[in-house]
Design an enzyme around this catalytic site. Structure first.
Site, PDB file in Angstrom:
ATOM      1  N   ASP A 102      13.619  30.218 -78.305  1.00  0.00           N
ATOM      2  CA  ASP A 102      13.380  29.572 -77.018  1.00  0.00           C
ATOM      3  C   ASP A 102      12.719  30.616 -76.137  1.00  0.00           C
ATOM      4  O   ASP A 102      13.373  31.526 -75.626  1.00  0.00           O
ATOM      5  CB  ASP A 102      14.728  29.109 -76.449  1.00  0.00           C
ATOM      6  N   CYS A 136      20.333  32.403 -84.252  1.00  0.00           N
ATOM      7  CA  CYS A 136      18.893  32.348 -83.997  1.00  0.00           C
ATOM      8  C   CYS A 136      18.278  33.719 -84.288  1.00  0.00           C
ATOM      9  O   CYS A 136      17.333  33.831 -85.056  1.00  0.00           O
ATOM     10  CB  CYS A 136      18.626  31.930 -82.561  1.00  0.00           C
ATOM     11  N   ARG A 139      14.750  33.157 -86.225  1.00  0.00           N
ATOM     12  CA  ARG A 139      14.293  31.915 -86.857  1.00  0.00           C
ATOM     13  C   ARG A 139      13.903  30.864 -85.828  1.00  0.00           C
ATOM     14  O   ARG A 139      13.004  30.056 -86.046  1.00  0.00           O
ATOM     15  CB  ARG A 139      15.399  31.341 -87.752  1.00  0.00           C
ATOM     16  N   TRP A 184      27.536  31.329 -73.336  1.00  0.00           N
ATOM     17  CA  TRP A 184      28.035  30.613 -74.511  1.00  0.00           C
ATOM     18  C   TRP A 184      28.935  29.433 -74.148  1.00  0.00           C
ATOM     19  O   TRP A 184      29.410  28.710 -75.026  1.00  0.00           O
ATOM     20  CB  TRP A 184      28.805  31.573 -75.424  1.00  0.00           C
ATOM     21  N   TYR A 240      27.752  35.263 -84.590  1.00  0.00           N
ATOM     22  CA  TYR A 240      27.162  36.586 -84.743  1.00  0.00           C
ATOM     23  C   TYR A 240      28.128  37.735 -85.039  1.00  0.00           C
ATOM     24  O   TYR A 240      28.063  38.361 -86.096  1.00  0.00           O
ATOM     25  CB  TYR A 240      26.359  36.941 -83.482  1.00  0.00           C
ATOM     26  N   GLU A 242      27.072  40.582 -73.515  1.00  0.00           N
ATOM     27  CA  GLU A 242      27.078  39.739 -74.702  1.00  0.00           C
ATOM     28  C   GLU A 242      26.942  40.597 -75.960  1.00  0.00           C
ATOM     29  O   GLU A 242      27.673  40.401 -76.943  1.00  0.00           O
ATOM     30  CB  GLU A 242      25.947  38.719 -74.648  1.00  0.00           C
TER      31      GLU A 242
END
Length: 319
Positions: free
Chosen positions: A224, A201, A221, A97, A139, A75
């Site tokens: 999980d 995130c 931010r 994803w 990203y 990734e």
């Protein structure tokens, strides 16, 4: 270029992963219950920090469950390409994803296709992949091709074919101005958030050079803790390791900072199982070669030593 490691192994009480488990326990015991975008609900705290030493090849790879570090690495390398379509990930068997475009496909077509079949169709069908596989400017797009607009006359503006490559600029600044306080890669492009399948995130990376060592700080931010953070810790540490190698620096420290750090309600059973486990071992990452640029690494360049994780723990993704 290969690296040699010492045989030192931290005692379990000093293991970096205790920070992770202590944070998990704190959220379980003290977190504020709140509804969230997914409808699942979370227990949450605001503001948390984990610090990890990256010297001697050390990596923050969770040992109290198996973390698929090759998936996380694939990734990360995909981010560095600037690609935003899941096709290249699906070709490698990486499905992290897939749930977001799959959810959109099901909603818009009404077809209850399985994730396996959806991914297979993404790989096999160019037109289908182009229509349903794109995630928007997530990203990698922001990291290596942040959009820039220039005057086109008559009060109009046009987008440059190539935007700002933040990663390349950080490599340049680390080499030429290591004392700068501007070694930053930012993913939070306010103007494009509504076009992203998921706003970033792990949004802000900052790097710092001292005594020939490169340290990095990640501000996340939304965190999980069960599913996302183990991948994010690995990815941030990998980012530091690659930059350090490219810039002739030694790895220093990863500082992870979470904003809204949470446990999903449907992860409660997994949390209890993981909190019964004790961290063990000290995984090390070997980078087998130094390619010409940070954009030229391949999955075959990475070898993890001394990783013997405890049994897998499975938790559902909240989309």
């Amino acid at each position: 270029m290969t690296e040699a490691f010492s045989d030192a192994r931290p005692a379990s009480s000093d293991h970096w992963e205790q920070q992770y488990l202590n944070l998990m326990r704190r959220i379980r015991d003290e977190g504020d219950f709140r509804g969230d975008r997914t409808g699942v609900g979370t227990s949450s705290i605001f503001g948390a920090t984990i610090r990890c030493d990256l010297s001697d090849g050390q990596m923050p790879l969770v040992t109290t469950k198996r973390v698929y570090w090759k998936t996380a690495t694939r990734e990360f390398l995909w981010f560095l390409t600037g690609d935003t379509n899941i096709r290249k990930l699906c070709e490698q068997g990486v499905e992290i994803w897939t749930d977001w475009p799959l959810d959109r496909y099901r909603r818009e077509t009404g077809e209850e296709i399985s994730r396996k079949d959806f991914s297979a169709r993404i790989v096999a069908d160019d037109e289908f992949a182009a229509r349903w596989g794109d995630l928007g400017p997530v990203y990698g797009k922001q990291w290596v091709n942040w959009p820039v607009y220039e005057p086109a006359g008559d009060g109009l503006f046009r987008q440059r074919p190539q935007g700002i490559n933040q990663v390349a600029e950080v490599v340049h600044s680390l080499k030429n101005n290591p004392g700068s306080r501007r070694h930053i890669v930012e993913g939070w492009n306010v103007a494009e958030l509504d076009r992203m399948a998921l706003p970033p995130c792990h949004k802000t990376y900052q790097f710092h050079v001292a005594d020939g060592k490169l340290s990095g700080l990640l501000y996340q931010r939304s965190a999980d803790l069960v599913l996302g953070v183990p991948f994010n810790l690995w990815g941030a540490a990998l980012f530091i390791r690659l930059l350090a190698q490219q810039c002739d620096l030694e790895p220093g420290e990863l500082v992870w900072m979470g904003g809204d750090v949470h446990l999903y309600s449907n992860h409660a059973e997994v949390v209890e199982q993981q909190l019964q486990r004790v961290p063990q071992g000290a995984p090390r990452l070997e980078i087998a070669r130094r390619p010409e640029t940070i954009f030229d690494y391949a999955i075959e360049d990475f070898v993890v030593h001394d990783y013997a994780p405890q049994g897998a723990l499975t938790a559902p993704v909240a989309v």
